[in-house]
Design an enzyme around this catalytic site. Sequence first.
Site, PDB file in Angstrom:
ATOM      1  N   LYS A  83      39.571  37.554  41.687  1.00 16.52           N
ATOM      2  CA  LYS A  83      39.280  36.899  42.969  1.00 16.52           C
ATOM      3  C   LYS A  83      37.776  36.566  43.089  1.00 16.52           C
ATOM      4  CE  LYS A  83      43.603  37.115  43.860  1.00 16.52           C
ATOM      5  NZ  LYS A  83      44.436  37.973  44.651  1.00 16.52           N
TER       6      LYS A  83
HETATM    7  C1  LIG Z   1      45.714  38.614  45.065  1.00 17.26           C
HETATM    8  C2  LIG Z   1      46.490  38.172  46.229  1.00 17.26           C
HETATM    9  C3  LIG Z   1      46.945  39.047  47.223  1.00 17.26           C
HETATM   10  C4  LIG Z   1      46.918  40.540  47.092  1.00 17.26           C
HETATM   11  O1  LIG Z   1      45.744  41.077  46.760  1.00 17.26           O
HETATM   12  P1  LIG Z   1      45.645  42.467  45.943  1.00 17.26           P
HETATM   13  O2  LIG Z   1      44.220  42.841  46.198  1.00 17.26           O
HETATM   14  O3  LIG Z   1      45.942  42.168  44.512  1.00 17.26           O
HETATM   15  O4  LIG Z   1      46.605  43.438  46.546  1.00 17.26           O
HETATM   16  C5  LIG Z   1      47.543  38.513  48.341  1.00 17.26           C
HETATM   17  N1  LIG Z   1      47.734  37.198  48.471  1.00 17.26           N
HETATM   18  C6  LIG Z   1      47.360  36.328  47.520  1.00 17.26           C
HETATM   19  C7  LIG Z   1      47.604  34.872  47.742  1.00 17.26           C
HETATM   20  C8  LIG Z   1      46.745  36.784  46.362  1.00 17.26           C
HETATM   21  O5  LIG Z   1      46.399  35.916  45.404  1.00 17.26           O
END
Ligand SMILES: *Cc1c(COP(=O)(O)O)cnc(C)c1O
Length: 378
Positions: free
Chosen positions: A182
């Site tokens: 991310k």
């Molecule tokens: C990565 C992601 C999440 C969840 O995040 P985590 O930190 O991996 O639990 C939720 N929504 C979207 C669209 C994502 O890409």
Amino acid sequence: MYIPYGHQTIEEDDIQAVANILRGDFITTGPAAAEFEEKTAAYVGAKYAVTVANGTAALHIACLAAGIQEGDEVIVPAITFAASANCVLYCGAAPVFADIDPVTYNIDPADVERKITDRTRAIIPVHFTGQPCEMDEIHRIAAKYGLLVIEDGAHALGAKYRGKRIGSLHSDMTIFSFHPVKPITTGEGGMAVTDNEKLYQRLLLFRSHGVTREESLMEKNEGGWYYEQLELGYNYRMTDIQAALGSSQLKKLDRFLARRRELAKRYDRAFEGVPGLVTPKQLPDTESGWHLYVLQFTEADRNKVFADLREAGFGVNIHYIPVYHHPYYRKHGYQDVYCPNAEELYSRMISLPLYPGLTEEQQDIVINKVLELSKERS
Ligand SMILES: *Cc1c(COP(=O)(O)O)cnc(C)c1O
């Protein structure tokens, strides 16, 4: 040489920030978590921020804070990571899938409106790939039907909609993820932000067992040791080790975003106008966070292109399988759901490598391979 689709950028000062915490007194949620919350809230332009263990936990406590419960429906896009819909199921409620817009790949406001019933309580728009959804339209619909809006900004920290950062658009709540792929990372981690003090208090409760020491919230106070459990909460706290990494990464976010934008432009220039390829389109007035670069193959066999790219050593991926395809969903009442735009995109798309540390030499190798494969007709 293996080139993944996404990768964290960790530098010496990030490592130093973590090491400093390990040498100190607080390693779980303490002053570093508070500092990360303050800095992120200021950066995105929200009043309150609550750090949590991951983005999925942020979605879960946001749904709980919103009071989503059995019998409720929440509208989510068909193309997203399963967590955007699972959080609704965790609350005993039903996600309802809206189709995507074929140009932006984001949730289609017109289909949201079609999917509203008298059970609908909330909308979870996902800023897919980092490109902001049409939030004015979503807020208009939410106001018209009295719905809550929880933005899934997992891809969109730092992205802008009409000049304003995601998190400052006055939705009820917005969540972010700090998973390594991310925009910035804390290893695992997430955050929920809001401008609403009541929702903020509820987010805090659900993050930590439903327990409070806040006198104004308690039924009584028996002394300095006393606390009350008011809700059935969880242990979703983020450690100070993670939060220190988060604050250090946040300083670099604008640099990371600029680099992602530059690389996305290079892909655009290489692929625009090439027969058989469709590049991602930006809405005017938005600035994507460019979490993903999703390319559509309209003539070549996508599955073969995917296999060939993997074979060439590129960690390409497909974001995402329509959530209702998953066996769990099909077994639980979603076997007849069909969103045509989502299906079409799913059959054609591949996410190419995109992350701040990707070099232009590496990107050129990917570009040349993609151009070569796009010429093969199925
Ligand atoms: C990565 C992601 C999440 C969840 O995040 P985590 O930190 O991996 O639990 C939720 N929504 C979207 C669209 C994502 O890409």
